[in-house]
Write a protein that holds these residues in place. Structure first.
Motif, PDB file in Angstrom:
ATOM      1  N   ALA B 168       0.952  -1.187   0.030  1.00 28.10           N
ATOM      2  CA  ALA B 168      -0.009  -0.055  -0.042  1.00 28.10           C
ATOM      3  C   ALA B 168       1.086   1.361  -0.216  1.00 28.10           C
ATOM      4  CB  ALA B 168      -0.837  -0.056   1.226  1.00 28.10           C
ATOM      5  N   PRO B 169       1.551   1.550  -1.150  1.00 25.78           N
ATOM      6  CA  PRO B 169       2.275   2.602  -1.257  1.00 25.78           C
ATOM      7  C   PRO B 169       1.635   3.990  -1.255  1.00 25.78           C
ATOM      8  CG  PRO B 169       2.352   1.520  -3.262  1.00 25.78           C
ATOM      9  CD  PRO B 169       1.622   0.558  -2.380  1.00 25.78           C
ATOM     10  N   SER B 170       1.449   4.529   0.055  1.00 22.60           N
ATOM     11  CA  SER B 170       0.686   5.526   0.308  1.00 22.60           C
ATOM     12  C   SER B 170       1.279   6.815   1.128  1.00 22.60           C
ATOM     13  CB  SER B 170      -0.691   5.069   1.270  1.00 22.60           C
ATOM     14  OG  SER B 170      -0.096   4.793   2.431  1.00 22.60           O
ATOM     15  N   ALA B 171       2.566   6.661   1.240  1.00 24.54           N
ATOM     16  CA  ALA B 171       3.005   7.580   2.406  1.00 24.54           C
ATOM     17  C   ALA B 171       3.079   8.743   1.513  1.00 24.54           C
ATOM     18  CB  ALA B 171       4.339   7.087   3.030  1.00 24.54           C
ATOM     19  N   THR B 172       2.996   9.794   2.173  1.00 23.29           N
ATOM     20  CA  THR B 172       2.983  11.306   1.651  1.00 23.29           C
ATOM     21  C   THR B 172       4.129  12.044   2.131  1.00 23.29           C
ATOM     22  OG1 THR B 172       1.376  12.028   3.049  1.00 23.29           O
ATOM     23  CG2 THR B 172       0.624  11.262   1.143  1.00 23.29           C
ATOM     24  N   SER B 173       4.847  11.271   2.698  1.00 19.39           N
ATOM     25  CA  SER B 173       6.423  12.011   3.482  1.00 19.39           C
ATOM     26  C   SER B 173       7.373  11.011   3.336  1.00 19.39           C
ATOM     27  CB  SER B 173       5.863  12.450   4.801  1.00 19.39           C
ATOM     28  OG  SER B 173       6.761  12.469   5.476  1.00 19.39           O
ATOM     29  N   VAL B 174       8.569  11.388   3.093  1.00 25.72           N
ATOM     30  CA  VAL B 174       9.711  10.476   3.302  1.00 25.72           C
ATOM     31  C   VAL B 174      10.006  10.155   4.693  1.00 25.72           C
ATOM     32  CG1 VAL B 174      11.403  12.377   3.169  1.00 25.72           C
ATOM     33  CG2 VAL B 174      11.920  10.088   2.420  1.00 25.72           C
ATOM     34  N   GLN B 175       9.688  10.899   5.528  1.00 30.02           N
ATOM     35  CA  GLN B 175       9.761  10.731   7.152  1.00 30.02           C
ATOM     36  C   GLN B 175       8.906   9.578   7.349  1.00 30.02           C
ATOM     37  OE1 GLN B 175       8.807  14.247   9.731  1.00 30.02           O
ATOM     38  NE2 GLN B 175       9.746  12.949  11.309  1.00 30.02           N
ATOM     39  N   ILE B 176       7.918   9.424   6.949  1.00 27.26           N
ATOM     40  CA  ILE B 176       6.661   8.444   7.523  1.00 27.26           C
ATOM     41  C   ILE B 176       7.250   7.293   6.559  1.00 27.26           C
ATOM     42  CG2 ILE B 176       4.409   7.544   7.368  1.00 27.26           C
ATOM     43  CD1 ILE B 176       4.937   9.919   9.321  1.00 27.26           C
ATOM     44  N   SER B 177       7.847   7.279   5.263  1.00 34.12           N
ATOM     45  CA  SER B 177       7.986   6.061   4.409  1.00 34.12           C
ATOM     46  C   SER B 177       9.193   5.623   4.813  1.00 34.12           C
ATOM     47  CB  SER B 177       7.767   6.384   2.848  1.00 34.12           C
ATOM     48  OG  SER B 177       8.803   7.220   2.354  1.00 34.12           O
ATOM     49  N   HIS B 178      10.245   6.416   4.973  1.00 33.23           N
ATOM     50  CA  HIS B 178      11.593   5.713   5.259  1.00 33.23           C
ATOM     51  C   HIS B 178      12.234   6.347   6.395  1.00 33.23           C
ATOM     52  CE1 HIS B 178      11.446   5.055   0.832  1.00 33.23           C
ATOM     53  NE2 HIS B 178      12.394   4.414   0.869  1.00 33.23           N
ATOM     54  N   GLY B 179      11.668   6.986   7.395  1.00 34.05           N
ATOM     55  CA  GLY B 179      12.278   7.433   8.468  1.00 34.05           C
ATOM     56  C   GLY B 179      12.586   6.601   9.665  1.00 34.05           C
ATOM     57  N   LEU B 180      12.371   5.368   9.544  1.00 35.32           N
ATOM     58  CA  LEU B 180      12.724   4.356  10.838  1.00 35.32           C
ATOM     59  C   LEU B 180      14.306   4.174  10.222  1.00 35.32           C
ATOM     60  CD1 LEU B 180       9.737   1.919  10.681  1.00 35.32           C
ATOM     61  CD2 LEU B 180      10.511   3.727  12.621  1.00 35.32           C
ATOM     62  N   PRO B 309      14.185  16.422  -3.699  1.00 33.53           N
ATOM     63  CA  PRO B 309      12.865  16.906  -3.465  1.00 33.53           C
ATOM     64  C   PRO B 309      11.935  15.516  -3.085  1.00 33.53           C
ATOM     65  CG  PRO B 309      12.909  17.074  -5.698  1.00 33.53           C
ATOM     66  CD  PRO B 309      14.409  16.609  -5.458  1.00 33.53           C
ATOM     67  N   ALA B 310      11.299  15.554  -2.163  1.00 28.52           N
ATOM     68  CA  ALA B 310      10.608  14.545  -1.654  1.00 28.52           C
ATOM     69  C   ALA B 310       9.044  15.073  -1.563  1.00 28.52           C
ATOM     70  CB  ALA B 310      11.089  13.821  -0.434  1.00 28.52           C
ATOM     71  N   PRO B 311       7.946  14.039  -0.972  1.00 30.64           N
ATOM     72  CA  PRO B 311       6.596  14.617  -1.090  1.00 30.64           C
ATOM     73  C   PRO B 311       6.500  15.529   0.082  1.00 30.64           C
ATOM     74  CG  PRO B 311       6.679  12.377  -1.484  1.00 30.64           C
ATOM     75  CD  PRO B 311       8.035  12.670  -1.097  1.00 30.64           C
ATOM     76  N   ASP B 312       7.332  15.943   0.885  1.00 30.20           N
ATOM     77  CA  ASP B 312       7.294  16.941   1.976  1.00 30.20           C
ATOM     78  C   ASP B 312       7.679  18.178   1.377  1.00 30.20           C
ATOM     79  OD1 ASP B 312       7.929  14.726   4.295  1.00 30.20           O
ATOM     80  OD2 ASP B 312       8.934  14.276   2.669  1.00 30.20           O
ATOM     81  N   HIS B 313       8.124  18.348   0.214  1.00 29.37           N
ATOM     82  CA  HIS B 313       8.500  19.623  -0.217  1.00 29.37           C
ATOM     83  C   HIS B 313       7.746  19.974  -1.491  1.00 29.37           C
ATOM     84  CE1 HIS B 313      12.475  17.429   1.461  1.00 29.37           C
ATOM     85  NE2 HIS B 313      12.167  18.504   1.880  1.00 29.37           N
ATOM     86  N   VAL B 314       7.791  21.328  -1.790  1.00 34.09           N
ATOM     87  CA  VAL B 314       7.111  21.881  -2.937  1.00 34.09           C
ATOM     88  C   VAL B 314       8.354  22.730  -3.952  1.00 34.09           C
ATOM     89  CG1 VAL B 314       5.274  23.397  -3.941  1.00 34.09           C
ATOM     90  CG2 VAL B 314       4.678  22.106  -1.801  1.00 34.09           C
ATOM     91  N   LEU B 315       8.132  22.434  -5.219  1.00 32.62           N
ATOM     92  CA  LEU B 315       9.415  23.154  -5.829  1.00 32.62           C
ATOM     93  C   LEU B 315       8.584  24.397  -6.435  1.00 32.62           C
ATOM     94  CD1 LEU B 315      10.939  20.392  -8.013  1.00 32.62           C
ATOM     95  CD2 LEU B 315      11.604  21.509  -5.790  1.00 32.62           C
ATOM     96  N   ARG B 316       9.025  25.678  -5.766  1.00 29.14           N
ATOM     97  CA  ARG B 316       8.467  26.918  -6.120  1.00 29.14           C
ATOM     98  C   ARG B 316       9.109  27.253  -7.445  1.00 29.14           C
ATOM     99  NH1 ARG B 316       4.153  26.779  -3.026  1.00 29.14           N
ATOM    100  NH2 ARG B 316       4.497  26.952  -0.779  1.00 29.14           N
ATOM    101  N   ASP B 317      10.191  26.957  -7.946  1.00 35.24           N
ATOM    102  CA  ASP B 317      10.691  27.683  -9.072  1.00 35.24           C
ATOM    103  C   ASP B 317      11.545  26.578 -10.020  1.00 35.24           C
ATOM    104  OD1 ASP B 317      10.693  30.358  -8.500  1.00 35.24           O
ATOM    105  OD2 ASP B 317      11.940  29.661  -6.674  1.00 35.24           O
ATOM    106  N   ARG B 318      11.358  26.818 -11.312  1.00 36.89           N
ATOM    107  CA  ARG B 318      11.927  26.172 -12.349  1.00 36.89           C
ATOM    108  C   ARG B 318      13.684  26.249 -12.120  1.00 36.89           C
ATOM    109  NH1 ARG B 318       8.321  26.548 -17.601  1.00 36.89           N
ATOM    110  NH2 ARG B 318       6.461  26.216 -16.734  1.00 36.89           N
ATOM    111  N   GLY B 319      14.361  25.426 -12.917  1.00 43.69           N
ATOM    112  CA  GLY B 319      15.779  25.912 -12.930  1.00 43.69           C
ATOM    113  C   GLY B 319      16.451  24.827 -11.996  1.00 43.69           C
TER     114      GLY B 319
END
Lengths: 426, 426
Positions: B168-180, B309-319
């Motif tokens: 059930a790949p549902s984690a919306t955060s790398v902390q929750i998915s990989h943080g152990l 970048p991981a689901p915890d972040h938002v990219l605000r700018d290109r480049g």
């Protein structure tokens, strides 16, 4: 061994009752049935009692979403000698006598402030880069964090560390004598990346770095260092800098005296000459016997200190002890550390803990059998450039008694027959 | 970049007033005269305002004798999915999305408890070593700390880390998915030293390790591992262990699944056979499609994850953005990490941060220009033994869907045109 400073936290009331009961059995800790039939009688008596922390579930997960040390370790803290003459201008020392390995936990990394600790909003912090550049620019923290980054494990030492050992070797604690010293993993942007962004004029030879504290702490950095390995650091031991270490941005100059790694960095100005700031004319220069002064003494010299046993400890028993300490050099890696237990007549090579990293603290250890008599313990570090840590007399012969900074002589601890340890030159 | 979780601390009242004023000027931060004449107009406007933290001295030294993060970082904490069915049996995850380098600050090292966190008085704690030994013995903490010690930087990972990605790949955060997952410098006594003290019988092939928590957490450790590199650890990142990480003593087995590094260690029993504890029969085994189970799957496999970048972040700018992540393997050093930004069609070799250490987290980084369109980011680690991190389908083909532990497949993050990042398989 016992730490003299240790005054353990009072146990909770239930545990205190247990302690009294346990004392009657000569100590406690193991569940019934834990021991082989061959175990000594006292051990079997101990096994009869199950300690309270095994009898019931403990504190829940996320008891502390951000962890803290155990209550029993509450005396392992930064300390200093007391109030300084100017408000905000003071330091605190790392408790080297209680630490292991090479990483200093960030909560115990030493402090040196010239006007206290500014509490800076990172969203409002700016770094200006100007002077002899093509494109002067103001960077936000988001701008900087977005640039290519590196991480490095390096020591940081105040050039005044052990300065009192020069004329008045009186410290009764390795924390107070040597604790303006820490080692962390630093992450940030190479300064060379930022300088490439702004375009350095060919005649630029020095960089002025200025802090956003109310001391506006300023130092001049040679361009060669700026381009070689200087970092604009925003993270320390994995997380963002703490306020007392420059949050949200500091300069970091590997191997250089600590004050040059300007905290709360807000400005870099490129120029032809050093800027001759107060901190490199009136301060942070080394007076010599002939009345002149050494200036721009950037590199921290090869140095070491035994952190166990040190005046902070008492040896309770004869027999095996592991002598442990730290060695470091601004010139590169530590090549070797020798240890003497007889006041310098004989020296044995200590074991260095791998990995031995460039301009990082290096942990050394040596097995020792204390015969219960007086002993004088010393360590002598040699770095990969061949620099050898001097004896105090050798340092004085070269630099006299007028300096405060860059004292790097061999430290001697005297072990008494009572197991107490003193500064051998005090 | 922006951290979605970030809700910065409210500034103090004086600063809040300043914030409003500053906003009118389009941002603030520099003292007057800070800028070259060629600087842009907005930069000159910014320079007109001196921020409040530069106008007056800051907090005094030893404001905090034991430091804490800046208030602005108060959302960088351990988190979890919420309450667990059994009290005390739960975990919390390390905020990998906010960390840099390889050292995990101890306050953010993940937790996994089976009966909560026991608060143990180190003066009363004991370690019994018995079973197939010549001289069964009970050690105090003073006994252990006095023995020869070593320090090692190693990762620690729960074998259940990323277990939910399997079905059930549902984690919306790398902390929750990989943080152990965390990495620290561990200091303690080699278990081999203690075993030599007690004298191991030739027929002893397994060691039972038992915790002093009320779960009496127990696992069987092969004698080869006990003699090779197992440690009895008392310090982590320089200071004594924290309560949630086993204070005052834990076992540490480099490269092995985390639950075997028994916390609050109170007993070691040597025997001929594995002890078949609940934690290696009912739990911590890997069910296979044919109804059998893999047991004693000690080693953590080669693995990596992109933390920015991981689901915890938002990219605000290109480049330009720097893709960053962590790679690790229980088999040894990381040899190479490849990164794909196009869903696995092309792969580029990432830069590994030196020093690359044996069974430690390894930071990798790769420069990337985001064109503003959709992208799928993946990392693939290869260790020095030649193990290659598998794709999810490859892992499922080998082990089916019934396992929870030892999921080490390549993780894919999908970047949307809006800069939001999602679990590509969710």
């Amino acid at each position: 061994m016992t730490n003299k400073n240790e005054k353990n936290a009072q146990p909770q009331s239930g545990r205190r009752r247990f302690l009294r009961q346990g004392a009657g059995l000569g100590g406690v800790a193991l569940g019934a049935g834990a021991l082989a039939a061959g175990a000594p009688a006292t051990a079997r008596a101990e096994a009869l009692t199950v300690p309270p922390w095994t009898r019931a579930p403990g504190e829940p997960v996320l008891w502390r979403a951000y962890g803290r040390p155990a209550e029993f370790e509450k005396n392992v803290i930064r300390r200093n000698r007391g109030a300084a003459p100017m408000p905000g201008a003071n330091s605190s020392m790392t408790p080297l006598q209680d630490l292991r390995g090479i990483i200093t936990p960030t909560g115990l990394v030493f402090e040196r402030h010239h006007a206290g600790i500014p509490l800076i909003d990172p969203a409002l912090h700016r770094l200006a880069v100007h002077g002899l550049v093509d494109r002067p620019r103001i960077f936000t923290m988001d701008d900087l964090v977005r640039l290519p980054s590196v991480s490095r494990i390096h020591f940081l030492e105040c050039s005044g560390n052990t300065g009192r050992e020069w004329r008045a070797p009186s410290a009764t604690s390795v924390q107070i004598s040597h604790g303006l010293l820490s080692c962390c993993e630093w992450t940030g942007v190479p300064l060379s990346v930022v300088l490439e962004e702004v375009g350095v004029h060919p005649e630029a030879a020095w960089v002025l770095a200025e802090g956003a504290d109310s001391a506006a702490m300023t130092r001049s950095v040679p361009m060669a260092k700026a381009l070689e390995d200087a970092l604009l650091v925003y993270a320390q031991n994995g997380e963002m800098l703490r306020p007392e270490h420059g949050y949200p941005l500091r300069l970091f100059l590997p191997g250089f005296e600590g004050n040059m790694s300007i905290k709360w960095l807000r400005r870099l100005k490129l120029g032809r000459e050093p800027f001759m700031t107060r901190e490199e004319t009136a301060k942070y220069t080394d007076s010599l016997p002939d009345g002149s002064a050494r200036q721009f003494t950037f590199l921290m010299d090869v140095k070491s200190v035994i952190t166990f046993p040190a005046p902070d400890h008492v040896l309770r028993d004869r027999g095996f002890h592991e002598i442990a300490g730290l060695a470091w050099s601004g010139h590169g890696r530590i090549r070797r550390v020798d240890v003497s237990v007889d006041g310098g007549r004989g020296w044995r090579e200590a074991k260095l803990q791998a990995p031995v990293l460039d301009r990082a603290l290096t942990r050394f250890r040596l097995s020792w059998r204390w015969d219960g008599g007086p002993a004088v313990l010393q360590s002598r570090a040699i770095d990969e450039a061949g620099n050898v840590q001097p004896l105090p007399d050798q340092l004085v012969a070269a630099r006299g008694y007028e300096s405060t900074y860059h004292y790097n002589a061999i430290q001697a601890w005297r072990v008494g027959a009572d197991g107490r340890i003193a500064n051998a030159r005090a």
